[in-house]
Motif scaffolding. Structure first.
Motif, PDB file in Angstrom:
ATOM      1  N   VAL A  37      63.549  74.374 -71.197  1.00 25.17           N
ATOM      2  CA  VAL A  37      63.607  73.102 -70.921  1.00 25.17           C
ATOM      3  C   VAL A  37      63.930  72.228 -72.083  1.00 25.17           C
ATOM      4  CG1 VAL A  37      63.025  70.986 -69.635  1.00 25.17           C
ATOM      5  CG2 VAL A  37      62.942  73.222 -68.499  1.00 25.17           C
ATOM      6  N   HIS A  38      63.260  72.237 -73.149  1.00 23.48           N
ATOM      7  CA  HIS A  38      63.189  71.347 -74.218  1.00 23.48           C
ATOM      8  C   HIS A  38      64.397  71.400 -75.007  1.00 23.48           C
ATOM      9  CE1 HIS A  38      58.968  72.742 -72.834  1.00 23.48           C
ATOM     10  NE2 HIS A  38      58.550  71.415 -73.508  1.00 23.48           N
ATOM     11  N   GLU A  39      65.080  72.594 -74.614  1.00 21.45           N
ATOM     12  CA  GLU A  39      66.393  72.609 -75.615  1.00 21.45           C
ATOM     13  C   GLU A  39      67.691  72.024 -74.737  1.00 21.45           C
ATOM     14  OE1 GLU A  39      66.894  76.617 -77.756  1.00 21.45           O
ATOM     15  OE2 GLU A  39      65.627  77.120 -75.991  1.00 21.45           O
ATOM     16  N   PHE A  40      67.394  71.908 -73.586  1.00 19.86           N
ATOM     17  CA  PHE A  40      68.615  71.335 -72.776  1.00 19.86           C
ATOM     18  C   PHE A  40      69.338  70.267 -73.239  1.00 19.86           C
ATOM     19  CE2 PHE A  40      67.764  72.985 -68.143  1.00 19.86           C
ATOM     20  CZ  PHE A  40      67.296  73.984 -68.590  1.00 19.86           C
ATOM     21  N   ALA A  41      68.736  69.130 -73.930  1.00 15.87           N
ATOM     22  CA  ALA A  41      69.436  68.163 -74.535  1.00 15.87           C
ATOM     23  C   ALA A  41      70.430  68.525 -75.622  1.00 15.87           C
ATOM     24  CB  ALA A  41      68.643  66.890 -74.702  1.00 15.87           C
ATOM     25  N   ARG A  42      70.087  69.140 -76.461  1.00 14.26           N
ATOM     26  CA  ARG A  42      70.973  69.745 -77.340  1.00 14.26           C
ATOM     27  C   ARG A  42      71.831  70.997 -76.987  1.00 14.26           C
ATOM     28  NH1 ARG A  42      68.084  70.635 -83.018  1.00 14.26           N
ATOM     29  NH2 ARG A  42      70.388  70.352 -83.897  1.00 14.26           N
ATOM     30  N   LYS A 201      59.552  59.400 -53.042  1.00 11.88           N
ATOM     31  CA  LYS A 201      58.144  59.725 -53.500  1.00 11.88           C
ATOM     32  C   LYS A 201      58.488  61.113 -54.491  1.00 11.88           C
ATOM     33  CE  LYS A 201      53.905  61.861 -51.923  1.00 11.88           C
ATOM     34  NZ  LYS A 201      53.075  62.192 -50.516  1.00 11.88           N
ATOM     35  N   LEU A 202      59.528  61.856 -54.010  1.00  8.13           N
ATOM     36  CA  LEU A 202      59.602  63.136 -54.593  1.00  8.13           C
ATOM     37  C   LEU A 202      60.666  62.872 -55.807  1.00  8.13           C
ATOM     38  CD1 LEU A 202      59.342  66.274 -54.523  1.00  8.13           C
ATOM     39  CD2 LEU A 202      61.292  66.508 -53.214  1.00  8.13           C
ATOM     40  N   PHE A 203      61.384  61.962 -55.795  1.00 15.57           N
ATOM     41  CA  PHE A 203      62.383  61.490 -56.900  1.00 15.57           C
ATOM     42  C   PHE A 203      61.130  60.941 -58.256  1.00 15.57           C
ATOM     43  CE2 PHE A 203      65.457  59.607 -59.512  1.00 15.57           C
ATOM     44  CZ  PHE A 203      66.577  60.613 -59.214  1.00 15.57           C
ATOM     45  N   LEU A 204      60.198  60.184 -57.612  1.00 22.44           N
ATOM     46  CA  LEU A 204      59.263  59.625 -58.814  1.00 22.44           C
ATOM     47  C   LEU A 204      58.182  60.835 -59.213  1.00 22.44           C
ATOM     48  CD1 LEU A 204      57.975  56.314 -57.065  1.00 22.44           C
ATOM     49  CD2 LEU A 204      59.429  56.589 -59.078  1.00 22.44           C
ATOM     50  N   GLU A 205      58.148  61.702 -58.393  1.00 23.06           N
ATOM     51  CA  GLU A 205      57.372  63.022 -58.982  1.00 23.06           C
ATOM     52  C   GLU A 205      58.174  63.696 -60.102  1.00 23.06           C
ATOM     53  OE1 GLU A 205      55.430  67.020 -57.522  1.00 23.06           O
ATOM     54  OE2 GLU A 205      56.213  65.619 -55.889  1.00 23.06           O
ATOM     55  N   ILE A 206      59.631  63.691 -59.867  1.00 21.23           N
ATOM     56  CA  ILE A 206      60.438  64.351 -60.634  1.00 21.23           C
ATOM     57  C   ILE A 206      60.529  63.659 -62.069  1.00 21.23           C
ATOM     58  CG2 ILE A 206      62.968  64.906 -61.336  1.00 21.23           C
ATOM     59  CD1 ILE A 206      63.096  65.590 -58.383  1.00 21.23           C
ATOM     60  N   ARG A 207      60.380  62.292 -61.761  1.00 19.29           N
ATOM     61  CA  ARG A 207      60.403  61.377 -63.203  1.00 19.29           C
ATOM     62  C   ARG A 207      59.213  61.698 -63.984  1.00 19.29           C
ATOM     63  NH1 ARG A 207      59.138  55.155 -62.416  1.00 19.29           N
ATOM     64  NH2 ARG A 207      57.147  56.452 -62.233  1.00 19.29           N
ATOM     65  N   ASP A 208      58.049  61.577 -63.300  1.00 20.77           N
ATOM     66  CA  ASP A 208      56.710  61.681 -63.708  1.00 20.77           C
ATOM     67  C   ASP A 208      56.466  62.968 -64.321  1.00 20.77           C
ATOM     68  OD1 ASP A 208      56.206  59.256 -62.888  1.00 20.77           O
ATOM     69  OD2 ASP A 208      55.000  59.787 -60.926  1.00 20.77           O
ATOM     70  N   PRO A 214      66.194  67.055 -68.265  1.00 20.56           N
ATOM     71  CA  PRO A 214      66.850  68.290 -68.160  1.00 20.56           C
ATOM     72  C   PRO A 214      67.744  68.558 -67.134  1.00 20.56           C
ATOM     73  CG  PRO A 214      64.397  68.346 -67.884  1.00 20.56           C
ATOM     74  CD  PRO A 214      64.713  67.061 -68.203  1.00 20.56           C
ATOM     75  N   MET A 215      67.395  68.003 -66.175  1.00 18.64           N
ATOM     76  CA  MET A 215      68.105  67.949 -64.761  1.00 18.64           C
ATOM     77  C   MET A 215      69.603  67.614 -65.204  1.00 18.64           C
ATOM     78  SD  MET A 215      65.362  67.539 -61.777  1.00 18.64           S
ATOM     79  CE  MET A 215      66.457  67.737 -60.302  1.00 18.64           C
ATOM     80  N   PHE A 216      69.569  66.390 -65.494  1.00 18.57           N
ATOM     81  CA  PHE A 216      71.168  65.916 -65.873  1.00 18.57           C
ATOM     82  C   PHE A 216      71.775  66.245 -67.065  1.00 18.57           C
ATOM     83  CE2 PHE A 216      69.242  62.162 -63.371  1.00 18.57           C
ATOM     84  CZ  PHE A 216      70.057  62.330 -62.197  1.00 18.57           C
ATOM     85  N   SER A 217      70.952  66.683 -68.031  1.00 16.54           N
ATOM     86  CA  SER A 217      71.576  67.504 -69.171  1.00 16.54           C
ATOM     87  C   SER A 217      72.309  68.975 -68.566  1.00 16.54           C
ATOM     88  CB  SER A 217      70.665  68.059 -70.346  1.00 16.54           C
ATOM     89  OG  SER A 217      70.121  66.932 -70.996  1.00 16.54           O
ATOM     90  N   HIS A 218      71.573  69.580 -67.645  1.00 13.01           N
ATOM     91  CA  HIS A 218      72.052  70.699 -67.064  1.00 13.01           C
ATOM     92  C   HIS A 218      73.409  70.349 -66.538  1.00 13.01           C
ATOM     93  CE1 HIS A 218      72.760  73.856 -63.960  1.00 13.01           C
ATOM     94  NE2 HIS A 218      72.527  72.971 -63.030  1.00 13.01           N
ATOM     95  N   LEU A 219      73.523  69.185 -65.611  1.00 15.11           N
ATOM     96  CA  LEU A 219      74.905  69.024 -64.732  1.00 15.11           C
ATOM     97  C   LEU A 219      75.675  68.615 -65.484  1.00 15.11           C
ATOM     98  CD1 LEU A 219      72.898  66.872 -61.821  1.00 15.11           C
ATOM     99  CD2 LEU A 219      74.126  69.124 -61.728  1.00 15.11           C
TER     100      LEU A 219
END
Length: 246
Positions: A37-42, A201-208, A214-219
């Motif tokens: 996951v830590h590599e997704f952005a690059r 609630k679940l979206f905030l959990e994803i943020r936290d 990484p999800m948007f980097s993947h997309l």
């Protein structure tokens, strides 16, 4: 990638040295590479990031696509140089790796590929000093592999979360190279519509949990599949077969 992976041993490997990687020919037969996951952005700026399912373990893992066919790495040129600014960590760790001390053990040991072209007794940096103690090279390798292991744990949690909330969807994408179309299948992507329909609630959990980036980097990375098609076309192989799994 590995020819003869064995645990690093101060007695058996006392005279060994390691040379820096100056060619990536050892990765020429790989069309995918595991990613954390830590590599997704690059990685997203160069590769398509997708997910593969391990049905036996009932889990998913992220990978980058390096080619459109098995055994094909389109990111290597004829001299063995890498054609992207970012090289996945799993490739950069070579000729070293971590191995578990037993099937269910939480302890790991550093291993090396004894038959690697980067391992020899003549040139490079020594793995052990004259008194038999590991050199700074080995300590750096331990630190690097340890960090990778921690990142892998976070990545497994990330994938488990996505699977638990039914956010994976099979990829079925068509790309053109040469005179024909090619179906890219056999892997999974995040379902963007389901993501946006999650509860607040679940979206905030994803943020936290720091999963959003990484999800948007993947997309975003999925457009790089077209880049692979251009690499494929430039390689001169312009006759794709019928649809095949990644």
């Amino acid at each position: 990638m590995f020819k003869k992976l064995v645990p690093l041993n101060r007695e058996a490997h006392a005279k060994l040295k390691v040379k820096p990687i100056d060619t990536f020919g050892f990765a020429s037969g790989f069309h995918i590479a595991s990613l954390m996951v830590h590599e997704f952005a690059r990685a997203a700026s160069a590769y398509p990031i997708v997910f593969l399912e391990d049905k036996e373990k009932d889990e998913f893992r992220p990978v980058v696509l390096l080619g459109l066919e098995a055994g094909e790495n389109l990111f290597l040129n004829d001299e063995g140089s890498w054609k992207a600014s970012y090289v996945p960590a799993i490739i950069r760790r070579y000729p070293f790796a971590l191995a578990r001390l037993g099937e269910d053990a939480d302890q790991f040991t550093v291993c090396l590929d004894e038959e690697s072209d980067f391992i020899n007794e003549e040139t490079g940096e020594a793995l052990f000093a004259e008194d038999g103690e590991p050199t700074e090279v080995v300590e750096n390798v331990k630190r690097y592999l340890g960090e990778m292991q921690q990142m892998e744990g976070f990545t497994q949690q990330f994938c488990h979360f996505l699977s638990e909330h039914n956010l994976f969807n099979p990829l079925n994408m068509r790309v053109r190279y040469g005179s024909a179309m090619r179906n890219v299948t056999g892997c999974y992507v995040i379902n963007e519509e389901r993501l946006y329909n999650l509860s607040d609630k679940l979206f905030l959990e994803i943020r936290d949990k720091r999963y959003l980036a990484p999800m948007f980097s993947h997309l975003t990375s999925l457009s790089q599949i077209e880049r692979l098609a251009r690499f494929k076309e430039d390689s001169g192989d312009n006759t794709p077969p019928p649809a095949a799994d990644v």
